[in-house]
Design an enzyme around this catalytic site. Structure first.
Site, short mmCIF file in Angstrom:
data_model
loop_
_atom_site.label_atom_id
_atom_site.label_comp_id
_atom_site.label_asym_id
_atom_site.label_seq_id
_atom_site.Cartn_x
_atom_site.Cartn_y
_atom_site.Cartn_z
N LYS A 49 0.82 -1.21 0.00
CA LYS A 49 0.00 0.00 0.00
C LYS A 49 0.86 1.28 0.00
O LYS A 49 0.36 2.35 -0.36
CB LYS A 49 -0.98 0.00 1.18
CG LYS A 49 -1.88 -1.24 1.25
CD LYS A 49 -2.52 -1.57 -0.07
CE LYS A 49 -3.45 -2.77 -0.08
NZ LYS A 49 -2.94 -4.05 0.42
N TYR A 257 -11.54 -15.45 3.28
CA TYR A 257 -10.61 -14.36 3.62
C TYR A 257 -10.16 -14.44 5.08
O TYR A 257 -10.98 -14.57 5.99
CB TYR A 257 -11.29 -13.01 3.37
CG TYR A 257 -10.40 -11.84 3.67
CD1 TYR A 257 -9.41 -11.43 2.78
CD2 TYR A 257 -10.53 -11.13 4.87
CE1 TYR A 257 -8.59 -10.36 3.06
CE2 TYR A 257 -9.70 -10.05 5.16
CZ TYR A 257 -8.73 -9.68 4.26
OH TYR A 257 -7.91 -8.62 4.54
N TYR A 283 -2.37 -12.74 3.14
CA TYR A 283 -2.09 -12.53 1.70
C TYR A 283 -0.89 -13.34 1.20
O TYR A 283 -1.03 -14.25 0.39
CB TYR A 283 -1.85 -11.04 1.42
CG TYR A 283 -3.04 -10.16 1.73
CD1 TYR A 283 -4.02 -9.94 0.78
CD2 TYR A 283 -3.18 -9.56 2.98
CE1 TYR A 283 -5.11 -9.13 1.05
CE2 TYR A 283 -4.27 -8.76 3.26
CZ TYR A 283 -5.23 -8.55 2.29
OH TYR A 283 -6.31 -7.76 2.58
C1 PLP Z 1 -3.66 -5.36 0.20
C2 PLP Z 1 -2.66 -6.48 0.17
C3 PLP Z 1 -2.53 -7.32 -0.96
C4 PLP Z 1 -3.45 -7.25 -2.13
O1 PLP Z 1 -3.25 -6.12 -2.93
P1 PLP Z 1 -4.46 -5.60 -3.83
O2 PLP Z 1 -3.91 -4.46 -4.55
O3 PLP Z 1 -5.55 -5.25 -2.87
O4 PLP Z 1 -4.88 -6.71 -4.71
C5 PLP Z 1 -1.53 -8.26 -0.96
N1 PLP Z 1 -0.73 -8.41 0.10
C6 PLP Z 1 -0.83 -7.65 1.21
C7 PLP Z 1 0.08 -7.91 2.33
C8 PLP Z 1 -1.80 -6.65 1.28
O5 PLP Z 1 -1.91 -5.91 2.39
#
Ligand code: PLP
Length: 325
Positions: A49, A257, A283
């Site tokens: 992010k 999720y 993730y």
């Molecule tokens: C938000 C996030 C993702 C996914 O990214 P997107 O752009 O939302 O698809 C992947 N890994 C981590 C650690 C995240 O925080």
């Protein structure tokens, strides 16, 4: 056509390193594995992010905003990074998190508090409704709130990953490398849209594979392709055939999720114990678990080179302690 990148603020350490995973490649006996360390982006424990927020926060400031508002799951990495970006720029920050207020504040939630964000819980309400209320309250007291969508995934946020592909292509050419595959976790789609578009714009010749964390492949693919196309327009790029760059695998959704299972547990332990690198439970643990499974199924040949793009999230680990050990 070269993209016309808008102004951004600087929130991270760039370029993030790429490094070979020699022991892990040997351990798994498949392709040559490399990793790109966006978990080391530098903003309050880092993550993907940061790149999106560099453009989003610049846009907020350009619009005269003095307060950032965003939304996510209770352990949202995006919310924590937004809180850190706000602190860094001297802006206020309000986070609308999904569900009821939990008993203990750990992981990202602890950091949200330390970073000075105001945390609101949507509880049984729809998040959109709660966001509307928070925005209205801020305006009523004379603030200028700027709303960042879930995951920062609009054309402005996705631009961060178009620029990231330019960064990666420079690293690839400086090291005389090529990657047959780039693999990473995909959820709200901004990362994948940016990578796919950047791949087209900067002449990457391999495949890009998003491992879905929560959405069926069809819907995520449609969403990512639409966002990549819109981002092309935003940057004055030709969107031609960008949709062909969008591949999604949804074989690893498990129980849904943030439901940690054996796939995530094993992947996190292997990466930690063979390379000393931490993955996250929601993730990267899931995406790397998927990659391990694909390697075991023989999806890659030995001579191929695969880049795993580490998107961060390790701040969430303590919140999942009971499911990890
Ligand atoms: C938000 C996030 C993702 C996914 O990214 P997107 O752009 O939302 O698809 C992947 N890994 C981590 C650690 C995240 O925080």
């Amino acid at each position: 056509m070269e993209p016309k990148f808008p102004d951004k603020v600087n929130l991270g350490f760039w370029p993030t390193p790429i490094e070979p995973l020699e022991r892990l490649s040997k351990y798994l006996g498949g392709p040559e594995l490399w990793i790109k360390r966006d978990d080391q982006s530098g903003l309050a424990t880092g993550g993907n992010k940061t790149r999106k927020l560099e453009f989003l926060v610049a846009d907020a400031v350009a619009h005269g905003a003095d307060h950032l508002v965003t939304t996510g799951a209770p352990q949202s990495n995006h919310a924590r990074q937004t809180a850190a970006a706000a602190a860094r720029l001297g802006l206020g920050c309000s986070l609308v998190l999904r569900g009821p207020k939990p008993d203990t504040f750990t992981g990202n939630l602890l950091l949200d508090e330390l970073l000075g964000a105001h945390v609101y819980w949507s509880d049984t309400r729809d998040c959109t409704e709660s966001i509307g209320r928070v925005m209205a309250e801020l305006r009523a007291i004379g603030r200028h709130p700027y709303l960042i969508p879930l995951g920062g995934s609009n054309v402005i946020g996705a631009t961060g990953y178009v620029l990231a592909m330019q960064e990666l292509m420079e690293q690839i050419s400086a090291a005389h490398l090529n990657f047959d595959f780039i693999v990473f976790a995909s959820s709200s789609g901004g990362t994948q849209a940016g990578v796919a578009l950047g791949a087209r714009a900067f002449g990457y010749r391999g495949s890009v594979l998003g491992i879905s964390v929560d959405h069926p492949a069809d819907s995520l693919k449609t969403q990512v392709a639409a966002l990549a196309t819109a981002t092309a327009t935003h940057l004055g790029l030709d969107a031609l055939s960008v949709a062909e760059m969008v591949n999604v695998n949804d074989d690893y959704l498990g129980d849904g999720y943030a439901q940690v299972g054996e796939t995530e547990r094993e992947a996190i332990k292997i990466m930690a114990q063979v390379e000393g690198i931490l993955l996250d439970p929601v993730y990267t643990g899931r995406a790397f678990g998927g990659l391990i499974d694909l390697i075991r199924w023989g999806a890659f040949t030995r001579g191929q080179r695969v880049l795993f793009w580490h998107t961060g999230g390790t701040a969430a680990l303590p919140a999942f302690a009971d499911r990890l050990i």
